[in-house]
Design a protein around this motif. Structure first.
Motif, PDB file in Angstrom:
ATOM      1  N   LYS A 103       0.820  -1.213   0.000  1.00  0.00           N
ATOM      2  CA  LYS A 103       0.000   0.000   0.000  1.00  0.00           C
ATOM      3  C   LYS A 103       0.856   1.268   0.000  1.00  0.00           C
ATOM      4  N   LEU A 104       2.119   1.133   0.389  1.00  0.00           N
ATOM      5  CA  LEU A 104       3.036   2.270   0.342  1.00  0.00           C
ATOM      6  C   LEU A 104       4.172   1.909  -0.624  1.00  0.00           C
ATOM      7  N   LYS A 105       4.331   2.712  -1.663  1.00  0.00           N
ATOM      8  CA  LYS A 105       5.344   2.387  -2.682  1.00  0.00           C
ATOM      9  C   LYS A 105       6.764   2.458  -2.119  1.00  0.00           C
ATOM     10  N   ILE A 131      12.263  11.327  -0.713  1.00  0.00           N
ATOM     11  CA  ILE A 131      11.951  12.466   0.162  1.00  0.00           C
ATOM     12  C   ILE A 131      10.475  12.454   0.553  1.00  0.00           C
ATOM     13  N   CYS A 132      10.206  12.735   1.813  1.00  0.00           N
ATOM     14  CA  CYS A 132       8.828  12.884   2.284  1.00  0.00           C
ATOM     15  C   CYS A 132       8.575  14.374   2.525  1.00  0.00           C
ATOM     16  N   VAL A 133       7.672  14.970   1.747  1.00  0.00           N
ATOM     17  CA  VAL A 133       7.437  16.418   1.840  1.00  0.00           C
ATOM     18  C   VAL A 133       6.331  16.731   2.838  1.00  0.00           C
ATOM     19  N   GLU A 134       5.461  15.748   3.099  1.00  0.00           N
ATOM     20  CA  GLU A 134       4.485  15.898   4.185  1.00  0.00           C
ATOM     21  C   GLU A 134       3.901  14.540   4.536  1.00  0.00           C
ATOM     22  N   ALA A 135       3.316  14.441   5.719  1.00  0.00           N
ATOM     23  CA  ALA A 135       2.799  13.156   6.187  1.00  0.00           C
ATOM     24  C   ALA A 135       1.808  12.576   5.180  1.00  0.00           C
ATOM     25  N   CYS A 136       1.940  11.273   4.951  1.00  0.00           N
ATOM     26  CA  CYS A 136       1.111  10.615   3.939  1.00  0.00           C
ATOM     27  C   CYS A 136      -0.261  10.242   4.525  1.00  0.00           C
ATOM     28  N   THR A 137      -1.118   9.777   3.651  1.00  0.00           N
ATOM     29  CA  THR A 137      -2.476   9.413   4.048  1.00  0.00           C
ATOM     30  C   THR A 137      -2.490   8.291   5.089  1.00  0.00           C
ATOM     31  N   HIS A 138      -1.494   7.392   5.007  1.00  0.00           N
ATOM     32  CA  HIS A 138      -1.411   6.303   5.983  1.00  0.00           C
ATOM     33  C   HIS A 138      -1.206   6.862   7.387  1.00  0.00           C
ATOM     34  N   VAL A 139      -0.273   7.801   7.523  1.00  0.00           N
ATOM     35  CA  VAL A 139       0.012   8.381   8.840  1.00  0.00           C
ATOM     36  C   VAL A 139      -1.179   9.210   9.333  1.00  0.00           C
ATOM     37  N   VAL A 140      -1.854   9.918   8.420  1.00  0.00           N
ATOM     38  CA  VAL A 140      -3.054  10.676   8.815  1.00  0.00           C
ATOM     39  C   VAL A 140      -4.119   9.712   9.360  1.00  0.00           C
ATOM     40  N   HIS A 173       8.790  -0.005   7.603  1.00  0.00           N
ATOM     41  CA  HIS A 173       7.629   0.680   7.014  1.00  0.00           C
ATOM     42  C   HIS A 173       7.931   1.528   5.778  1.00  0.00           C
ATOM     43  N   CYS A 174       8.930   2.411   5.846  1.00  0.00           N
ATOM     44  CA  CYS A 174       9.040   3.397   4.767  1.00  0.00           C
ATOM     45  C   CYS A 174      10.464   3.934   4.641  1.00  0.00           C
ATOM     46  N   LEU A 175      10.930   3.998   3.384  1.00  0.00           N
ATOM     47  CA  LEU A 175      12.304   4.431   3.130  1.00  0.00           C
ATOM     48  C   LEU A 175      12.439   5.937   2.932  1.00  0.00           C
ATOM     49  N   ARG A 176      11.323   6.653   2.962  1.00  0.00           N
ATOM     50  CA  ARG A 176      11.434   8.099   2.720  1.00  0.00           C
ATOM     51  C   ARG A 176      12.127   8.806   3.875  1.00  0.00           C
ATOM     52  N   ARG A 177      12.786   9.908   3.531  1.00  0.00           N
ATOM     53  CA  ARG A 177      13.453  10.752   4.525  1.00  0.00           C
ATOM     54  C   ARG A 177      12.580  11.978   4.776  1.00  0.00           C
ATOM     55  N   ILE A 178      12.356  12.263   6.032  1.00  0.00           N
ATOM     56  CA  ILE A 178      11.362  13.278   6.415  1.00  0.00           C
ATOM     57  C   ILE A 178      11.972  14.685   6.423  1.00  0.00           C
ATOM     58  N   THR A 179      11.311  15.600   5.712  1.00  0.00           N
ATOM     59  CA  THR A 179      11.804  16.983   5.638  1.00  0.00           C
ATOM     60  C   THR A 179      10.985  17.934   6.520  1.00  0.00           C
ATOM     61  N   TRP A 180       9.867  17.460   7.100  1.00  0.00           N
ATOM     62  CA  TRP A 180       8.982  18.336   7.857  1.00  0.00           C
ATOM     63  C   TRP A 180       9.216  18.143   9.361  1.00  0.00           C
ATOM     64  N   ARG A 181       8.575  19.009  10.147  1.00  0.00           N
ATOM     65  CA  ARG A 181       8.704  18.957  11.599  1.00  0.00           C
ATOM     66  C   ARG A 181       7.329  18.726  12.201  1.00  0.00           C
ATOM     67  N   GLU A 215      19.118   7.914   9.050  1.00  0.00           N
ATOM     68  CA  GLU A 215      18.638   7.460   7.722  1.00  0.00           C
ATOM     69  C   GLU A 215      17.198   7.897   7.451  1.00  0.00           C
ATOM     70  N   LYS A 216      16.589   8.562   8.420  1.00  0.00           N
ATOM     71  CA  LYS A 216      15.230   9.078   8.232  1.00  0.00           C
ATOM     72  C   LYS A 216      15.254  10.561   7.878  1.00  0.00           C
ATOM     73  N   LEU A 217      16.430  11.164   7.878  1.00  0.00           N
ATOM     74  CA  LEU A 217      16.562  12.597   7.588  1.00  0.00           C
ATOM     75  C   LEU A 217      17.210  12.791   6.216  1.00  0.00           C
ATOM     76  N   CYS A 257       7.335   5.017  14.863  1.00  0.00           N
ATOM     77  CA  CYS A 257       6.839   3.668  14.583  1.00  0.00           C
ATOM     78  C   CYS A 257       6.381   3.516  13.123  1.00  0.00           C
ATOM     79  N   GLU A 258       5.505   4.399  12.670  1.00  0.00           N
ATOM     80  CA  GLU A 258       4.872   4.231  11.357  1.00  0.00           C
ATOM     81  C   GLU A 258       5.808   4.559  10.188  1.00  0.00           C
ATOM     82  N   CYS A 259       6.855   5.330  10.457  1.00  0.00           N
ATOM     83  CA  CYS A 259       7.776   5.711   9.383  1.00  0.00           C
ATOM     84  C   CYS A 259       9.095   4.955   9.469  1.00  0.00           C
ATOM     85  N   ASP A 260       9.166   3.950  10.329  1.00  0.00           N
ATOM     86  CA  ASP A 260      10.413   3.222  10.563  1.00  0.00           C
ATOM     87  C   ASP A 260      11.009   2.698   9.247  1.00  0.00           C
TER      88      ASP A 260
HETATM   89  S1  SF4 Z   1       4.748  10.070   6.516  1.00  0.00           S
HETATM   90 FE1  SF4 Z   1       6.342  10.029   4.946  1.00  0.00          FE
HETATM   91  S2  SF4 Z   1       8.028   8.887   5.875  1.00  0.00           S
HETATM   92 FE2  SF4 Z   1       6.183   8.449   7.069  1.00  0.00          FE
HETATM   93  S3  SF4 Z   1       5.326   6.580   6.194  1.00  0.00           S
HETATM   94 FE3  SF4 Z   1       4.318   8.322   5.195  1.00  0.00          FE
HETATM   95  S4  SF4 Z   1       5.544   8.686   3.341  1.00  0.00           S
HETATM   96 FE4  SF4 Z   1       6.783   7.443   4.718  1.00  0.00          FE
END
Ligand code: SF4
Length: 484
Positions: free
Chosen positions: A335-337, A455-464, A419-427, A440-442, A412-415
Motif C-alpha cells: 500500500k506504500l510504494k 523524500i517525504c514532503v508531508e505526512a502521507c495518508t497512511h500516517v493521517v 515501514h518506509c524508506l522516505r526521509r522526512i523533511t517536515w517537523r 537514515e530518516k533525515l 513507529c509508522e515511518c520506521d
Molecule cells: S509520513 Fe512520509 S516517511 Fe512516514 S510513512 Fe508516510 S511517506 Fe513514509
C-alpha cells in the motif's frame, strides 16, 4: 508551451483494483501523444495531490477529476489538496486549469450504451431493461443526479431499450428490487462507479442475488464474466463499473477540450521540450539500482539482485514497473510504494530517458521531482500539525493527538527498517522538530550522483489515518479500520 494532463482518482490503500482504470486511461492518453506529460495522482495512493506538481515540468497543466459526480471530493478535497484557488490557479510558475469531473460529461451516455451492448451482445434492446446503479444516500446527492441525467439522456435519445431505470444501493429505488421494478425478459445492470471497488464486485452482486456473500477482489472475480445469470425468471447481465470502459480516455479528453474552450485556449500539440534531468551514470534510488547501457537505453533491478542477472525475469515496458511495484515477494499488496518490500527477481530494460522517468514514477512516484526541488531549495515541506489540521470529513479528528503521541507515531509508522524508506523533511510544527529520528530518516547533508534519496514532503495518508485512530482511541471512541 508545454502541457501536462493530471488525472486525479480516489485510489485505495486496501484494494489494488481501485486505481487500475485511472492508470489505464492515462496509459491510453499518453500513447496518443497529445500532451507533453500525462500523470495520475490520488487521494489514497501515491503520488499524492500535494506531490504531483513537483513531478510536472510543463508550464500549463490540466487537472481532470476521475470522479463520477461533483460533490465533497471535487469541490472540497481536490481543490484543497491541489492548492487550487478556482478554475485557474497560478502555482510554482505553472498555470493550472481545473476541469469538470468525468462522470458529469454528456459523453458518458455513449459509454453506457457501449457497455450495455458488450455485456449483452446480440440481446435485442427492445426486450431489455437497462438499470444504471449508484450508491445513493444523502451523502451522494450529486451522484444520484448524475445517474438520473444519464437515464433521461438515454430515454430521450430513443436508443431502443424497453426500459431505462436508475437504482441505488442505499436508497429507493433499491437495486435489490431489480426484478420487481423491471418488466423486460432481459435485464442489464451497469454500476455507475469509477472502478471495480468493493461496491461493484462485492456489495451489488449480493444485492442482485448473484452471490450469497461478499467475495474476492474484482481481479479474481468471475461475476462479470458469467453472463447471463438466470434469476427470477429473467436473464440478468451484470457489467463491471462504467469507469473501467476504455472510452473513458475520450471522456477525459472531452473534459479538457471543454475546459480549453471555456478559457479560450489554443489547441494543443506537444512541445517536445520536456527533458528529464538524468545524468548518464549508475545510481540507486530506494531499493532499485539503475544502470545506463551502451546503446543509450537503461536497465534497472532490485539492489539485492545485482549478482543474479541471469536468473532475473526480463521486462521491457515502463508500464511493467507498475505491476512489479504492486505486490511484495509473498504476494501482499504494497500500500506504500516506499515500503522496504520491493519484489525481487526482475530486470527492466528501457529504451529512453522518457521510459526511465515513467518507470521510476511508477516505482517511486514523484521521487525525482521531490529530490530535485530539495536540492534546489524549492521544496515546501508541510509540518505535521498543518497536514492534520487541514483534514475534513472522517479525518478531521486526526489533529487531536498529543505531541507525544505524534512523535511516537512517526517513529513507529515511518520506521525505515519495516515501514518506509522516505526521509522526512517536515517537523511537528514550525517550532518543534521531530525527536528521535535516526539519521537514515533525515535528508542527507551531501548530494550524491550515485544515490537519489526518497523524500517525504508531508505526512502521507497512511500516517493521517493512524493519527485519526489514535485520536479516536484517546477520546474513548471505537477504533475502526484506517482508510478505504
Ligand atoms: S509520513 Fe512520509 S516517511 Fe512516514 S510513512 Fe508516510 S511517506 Fe513514509
Amino acid at each position: 508551451m508545454s502541457t501536462a494532463l493530471i488525472i486525479v482518482g480516489h485510489g485505495s490503500t486496501l484494494n489494488p483494483d481501485s486505481s487500475t482504470p485511472t492508470h489505464a486511461h492515462a496509459d491510453e492518453i499518453r500513447r496518443r501523444g497529445i500532451f507533453d506529460e500525462v500523470w495520475c495522482a490520488f487521494w489514497k495512493e501515491e503520488p499524492s495531490m500535494r506531490e504531483i506538481l513537483y513531478m510536472v515540468e510543463s508550464s500549463t497543466v490540466f487537472i481532470v477529476p476521475n470522479f463520477i459526480s461533483e460533490g465533497y471530493f471535487t469541490r472540497e478535497v481536490l481543490p484543497r489538496e491541489l492548492q487550487l484557488e478556482g478554475p485557474v490557479t497560478q502555482i510554482r510558475g505553472k498555470t493550472v486549469y481545473y476541469c469538470d469531473p468525468v462522470g458529469i460529461h454528456r459523453g458518458m451516455t455513449r459509454l453506457l450504451l457501449k457497455r450495455a451492448d458488450q455485456v449483452a451482445a446480440n440481446v435485442p434492446r427492445d426486450q431489455t431493461t437497462l438499470i444504471i446503479v449508484g450508491h445513493g444516500t444523502s451523502l451522494n446527492e450529486q451522484s444520484r443526479k448524475a445517474i438520473e441525467s444519464q437515464v433521461e439522456f438515454i430515454r430521450e435519445g430513443r436508443h431502443g431499450f424497453a426500459e431505462v431505470l436508475d437504482a441505488y444501493m442505499e436508497e429507493a429505488p433499491f437495486v435489490a428490487k431489480w426484478h420487481e421494478m423491471s418488466n423486460a425478459r432481459n435485464v442489464v445492470v451497469v454500476p455507475f462507479f469509477i472502478a471495480d471497488g468493493l461496491h461493484s464486485y462485492q456489495d451489488i452482486p449480493v444485492l442482485l442475488g448473484l452471490e450469497a456473500a461478499p467475495t474476492v477482489a474484482a481481479s479474481q472475480n468471475d461475476v462479470f464474466r458469467h453472463n447471463p445469470h438466470e434469476l427470477h425468471g429473467r436473464s440478468l447481465y451484470y457489467s463491471s463499473a462504467i469507469g473501467t470502459e476504455e472510452l473513458m480516455a475520450d471522456v477525459i479528453l472531452d473534459q479538457v477540450e471543454d475546459c480549453r474552450n471555456r478559457h479560450g485556449l489554443p489547441s494543443m500539440t506537444p512541445s517536445g521540450s520536456i527533458e528529464h534531468p538524468l545524468s548518464r551514470s549508475e545510481f540507486t534510488i530506494g531499493q532499485i539500482r539503475i544502470s545506463p547501457l551502451h546503446d543509450g537505453s537503461w536497465a534497472m533491478h532490485h539492489v539485492e539482485d545485482t549478482q543474479k542477472t541471469a536468473a532475473l525475469t526480463l521486462f521491457y515496458s515502463p508500464i511493467d514497473a507498475r505491476a512489479i511495484s504492486l505486490y511484495d515477494d509473498s504476494g501482499g499488496f504494497r500500500k506504500l510504494k516506499t515500503a522496504p518490500s520491493l519484489r525481487h527477481g526482475w530486470r527492466l530494460e528501457l529504451g529512453s530517458d522518457d521510459d526511465l522517468a515513467l518507470a521510476l514514477n511508477f516505482f517511486y512516484p514523484a521521487a525525482l521531482g521531490l529530490w530535485r526541488h530539495w536540492q534546489n531549495r524549492s521544496l515546501n515541506p508541510v509540518h505535521l500539525r498543518e497536514t492534520l489540521g487541514r483534514q475534513t470529513g472522517m479525518y478531521r479528528f486526526s489533529n487531536a493527538i498529543s505531541d507525544e503521541q505524534a512523535q511516537r507515531m512517526i517513529v513507529c509508522e515511518c520506521d525505515p527498517e519495516t515501514h518506509c524508506l522516505r526521509r522526512i523533511t517536515w517537523r511537528l510544527n514550525s517550532e518543534q522538530p521531530l525527536a528521535e529520528l535516526p539519521p537514515e530518516k533525515l535528508p542527507p547533508d551531501k548530494f550524491s550522483e550515485d544515490s537519489v534519496p526518497l523524500i517525504c514532503v508531508e505526512a502521507c495518508t497512511h500516517v493521517v489515518s493512524v493519527a485519526r485512530e489514535l485520536a479516536r482511541k484517546a477520546a474513548g471512541g471505537t477504533a475502526s479500520t484506517s482508510a478505504p
